[in-house]
Design an enzyme around this catalytic site. Structure first.
Site, mmCIF file in Angstrom:
data_model
loop_
_atom_site.group_PDB
_atom_site.id
_atom_site.type_symbol
_atom_site.label_atom_id
_atom_site.label_comp_id
_atom_site.label_asym_id
_atom_site.label_seq_id
_atom_site.Cartn_x
_atom_site.Cartn_y
_atom_site.Cartn_z
ATOM 1 N N SER A 141 -5.089 3.520 -31.955
ATOM 2 C CA SER A 141 -4.570 2.460 -32.828
ATOM 3 C C SER A 141 -4.860 1.113 -32.195
ATOM 4 O O SER A 141 -4.811 0.979 -30.957
ATOM 5 C CB SER A 141 -3.059 2.631 -32.986
ATOM 6 O OG SER A 141 -2.506 1.480 -33.602
ATOM 7 N N TYR A 164 5.102 3.880 -28.883
ATOM 8 C CA TYR A 164 3.862 4.271 -29.571
ATOM 9 C C TYR A 164 2.692 3.450 -29.023
ATOM 10 O O TYR A 164 1.629 4.000 -28.703
ATOM 11 C CB TYR A 164 4.038 4.046 -31.075
ATOM 12 C CG TYR A 164 2.812 4.350 -31.902
ATOM 13 C CD1 TYR A 164 2.471 5.660 -32.223
ATOM 14 C CD2 TYR A 164 1.997 3.313 -32.378
ATOM 15 C CE1 TYR A 164 1.349 5.929 -33.003
ATOM 16 C CE2 TYR A 164 0.878 3.582 -33.149
ATOM 17 C CZ TYR A 164 0.558 4.890 -33.458
ATOM 18 O OH TYR A 164 -0.558 5.157 -34.222
ATOM 19 N N LYS A 168 -0.776 4.846 -26.988
ATOM 20 C CA LYS A 168 -2.170 4.653 -27.389
ATOM 21 C C LYS A 168 -2.944 3.877 -26.309
ATOM 22 O O LYS A 168 -4.142 4.111 -26.117
ATOM 23 C CB LYS A 168 -2.242 3.941 -28.740
ATOM 24 C CG LYS A 168 -1.697 4.779 -29.905
ATOM 25 C CD LYS A 168 -2.445 6.099 -30.110
ATOM 26 C CE LYS A 168 -2.013 6.814 -31.386
ATOM 27 N NZ LYS A 168 -2.693 8.095 -31.608
HETATM 28 N N1 LIG Z 1 -1.705 5.906 -40.615
HETATM 29 C C1 LIG Z 1 -1.916 4.801 -39.918
HETATM 30 O O1 LIG Z 1 -1.709 3.667 -40.419
HETATM 31 C C2 LIG Z 1 -2.428 4.913 -38.507
HETATM 32 C C3 LIG Z 1 -2.799 3.725 -37.852
HETATM 33 C C4 LIG Z 1 -3.288 3.820 -36.548
HETATM 34 C C5 LIG Z 1 -3.419 5.067 -35.950
HETATM 35 N N2 LIG Z 1 -3.034 6.206 -36.619
HETATM 36 C C6 LIG Z 1 -3.210 7.497 -35.940
HETATM 37 O O2 LIG Z 1 -3.792 8.435 -36.838
HETATM 38 C C7 LIG Z 1 -3.495 9.755 -36.377
HETATM 39 C C8 LIG Z 1 -3.070 10.615 -37.554
HETATM 40 O O3 LIG Z 1 -1.820 10.162 -38.020
HETATM 41 P P1 LIG Z 1 -1.523 9.912 -39.573
HETATM 42 O O4 LIG Z 1 -1.324 8.478 -39.748
HETATM 43 O O5 LIG Z 1 -2.492 10.621 -40.409
HETATM 44 O O6 LIG Z 1 -0.059 10.581 -39.672
HETATM 45 P P2 LIG Z 1 0.437 11.938 -40.354
HETATM 46 O O7 LIG Z 1 0.143 11.920 -41.811
HETATM 47 O O8 LIG Z 1 1.852 12.085 -39.923
HETATM 48 O O9 LIG Z 1 -0.459 13.053 -39.669
HETATM 49 C C9 LIG Z 1 -0.249 13.426 -38.329
HETATM 50 C C10 LIG Z 1 -0.808 14.808 -38.137
HETATM 51 O O10 LIG Z 1 -0.596 15.195 -36.768
HETATM 52 C C11 LIG Z 1 -0.006 16.477 -36.777
HETATM 53 N N3 LIG Z 1 0.739 16.771 -35.550
HETATM 54 C C12 LIG Z 1 1.841 16.158 -35.041
HETATM 55 N N4 LIG Z 1 2.223 16.780 -33.914
HETATM 56 C C13 LIG Z 1 1.348 17.797 -33.706
HETATM 57 C C14 LIG Z 1 1.200 18.788 -32.710
HETATM 58 N N5 LIG Z 1 2.054 18.914 -31.686
HETATM 59 N N6 LIG Z 1 0.153 19.641 -32.803
HETATM 60 C C15 LIG Z 1 -0.722 19.558 -33.826
HETATM 61 N N7 LIG Z 1 -0.611 18.674 -34.827
HETATM 62 C C16 LIG Z 1 0.407 17.792 -34.748
HETATM 63 C C17 LIG Z 1 0.888 16.488 -38.009
HETATM 64 O O11 LIG Z 1 1.265 17.814 -38.326
HETATM 65 P P3 LIG Z 1 2.578 18.120 -39.230
HETATM 66 O O12 LIG Z 1 2.170 17.817 -40.650
HETATM 67 O O13 LIG Z 1 2.851 19.548 -38.957
HETATM 68 O O14 LIG Z 1 3.654 17.190 -38.734
HETATM 69 C C18 LIG Z 1 -0.083 15.858 -38.999
HETATM 70 O O15 LIG Z 1 -1.009 16.815 -39.445
HETATM 71 C C19 LIG Z 1 -2.426 9.605 -35.299
HETATM 72 O O16 LIG Z 1 -3.020 9.761 -34.023
HETATM 73 C C20 LIG Z 1 -1.931 8.172 -35.495
HETATM 74 O O17 LIG Z 1 -1.410 7.621 -34.319
HETATM 75 C C21 LIG Z 1 -2.564 6.143 -37.886
#
Ligand SMILES: NC(=O)c1ccc[n+]([C@@H]2O[C@H](COP(=O)([O-])OP(=O)(O)OC[C@H]3O[C@@H](n4cnc5c(N)ncnc54)[C@H](OP(=O)(O)O)[C@@H]3O)[C@@H](O)[C@H]2O)c1
Length: 249
Positions: A141, A164, A168
């Site tokens: 991020s 968080y 990162k």
């Molecule tokens: N969305 C944004 O605006 C944003 C911005 C910057 C960075 N990010 C990064 O993008 C990445 C994906 O996040 P997202 O935004 O798509 O959020 P999300 O919709 O909550 O997806 C997160 C995913 O990670 C999985 N997860 C969590 N703990 C886990 C574990 N112990 N083992 C395996 N899988 C696990 C979740 O599984 P479950 O469904 O089972 O919980 C889900 O599939 C993250 O690294 C986040 O920090 C997102």
């Protein structure tokens, strides 16, 4: 032409799901392993992806909990038995800051956002090294940038998310170190910032998913990840890339 084998952790939701869709829609030569810690969610995600109509490649669900060594080992064995190698590892699974006291927040966030991905890469490294053109990618991020956090003029400088952000920043440091180690062995290591996009990271209400209406389309993040694995961002190996460029440290 043989398929490029691509594993995405946490691909049942948000950025990971969008990346699986965009990548599997890009080429018949891409085989995407849709990682999910809950097998039912992984199967559901694959069904939803296959129903998209745009898919040209192939998709398989695979159980992987990045906090469970036995689960990571089992995923590695499945990949080795079926394919003998891994071309692209996208360490995408992550969490926002969970509830609890500061020690609990630190332990849980660092476990999933730092320790888990590094252990996944360490376990899968032998399979990556068998690829002709391996990529190791961490979804990070822009909030992990130390200089942006310290810049009072940065639009997110007042955003807290302290734990968080620290997780990162730590992930980015380990990415740099991995790039130095794995680069000479032919592995291209990147961190990729998806930008602020719709997902379940902040919670499951519409306000959380959309970050109060500010979050964009996660398919854009999928396109950024696709550009990396297609070699279009190779000039920025070892850096934090986003759709329009590179984040400062
Ligand atoms: N969305 C944004 O605006 C944003 C911005 C910057 C960075 N990010 C990064 O993008 C990445 C994906 O996040 P997202 O935004 O798509 O959020 P999300 O919709 O909550 O997806 C997160 C995913 O990670 C999985 N997860 C969590 N703990 C886990 C574990 N112990 N083992 C395996 N899988 C696990 C979740 O599984 P479950 O469904 O089972 O919980 C889900 O599939 C993250 O690294 C986040 O920090 C997102």
């Amino acid at each position: 032409m043989s398929s490029k084998i691509i594993l995405i952790t946490g691909a049942n939701s948000g950025v990971g799901f969008a990346a699986a869709k965009v990548i599997a829609s890009a080429s018949p030569n891409y085989h995407v392993l849709v990682g999910s810690r809950n097998p039912e969610n992984g199967k559901k995600a694959v069904s939803e992806l296959q129903a998209q109509g745009s898919i040209k490649g192939t998709l398989t669900d695979i159980q992987i909990d990045v906090n469970d060594q036995a689960s990571i080992d089992a995923a590695a064995k499945t990949i080795e038995d079926k394919f003998g190698h891994l071309d692209v590892l996208i360490n995408n699974a992550g969490v926002g800051t969970p509830n609890g006291d500061i020690k609990t927040q630190l332990e849980r966030t660092f476990q999933t956002n730092v320790i888990g991905p590094i252990v996944v890469t360490h376990t899968l490294k032998p399979l990556l090294l068998k690829s002709k053109s391996p990529y190791s990618i961490y979804v990070t991020s822009g909030l992990g940038s130390l200089s942006k956090a310290a810049d009072p003029n940065d639009p997110y400088s007042q955003a807290r998310y302290d734990v968080y952000r620290a997780s990162k920043a730590a992930l980015n440091m380990l990415m740099i170190q991995e790039s130095k180690e794995m680069g000479p062995k032919g592995v291209k290591t990147f961190a990729v910032c998806p930008g602020l996009v719709r997902s379940n990271l902040r919670g499951k209400t519409e306000a959380d998913v959309s970050a109060g209406g500010h979050a964009g389309d996660p398919d854009v993040a999928g396109q950024t990840l696709l550009s990396v694995i297609e070699g279009k961002r190779d000039a920025d190996v070892g850096k934090v890339v986003h759709k329009d460029g590179v984040h400062p440290w």
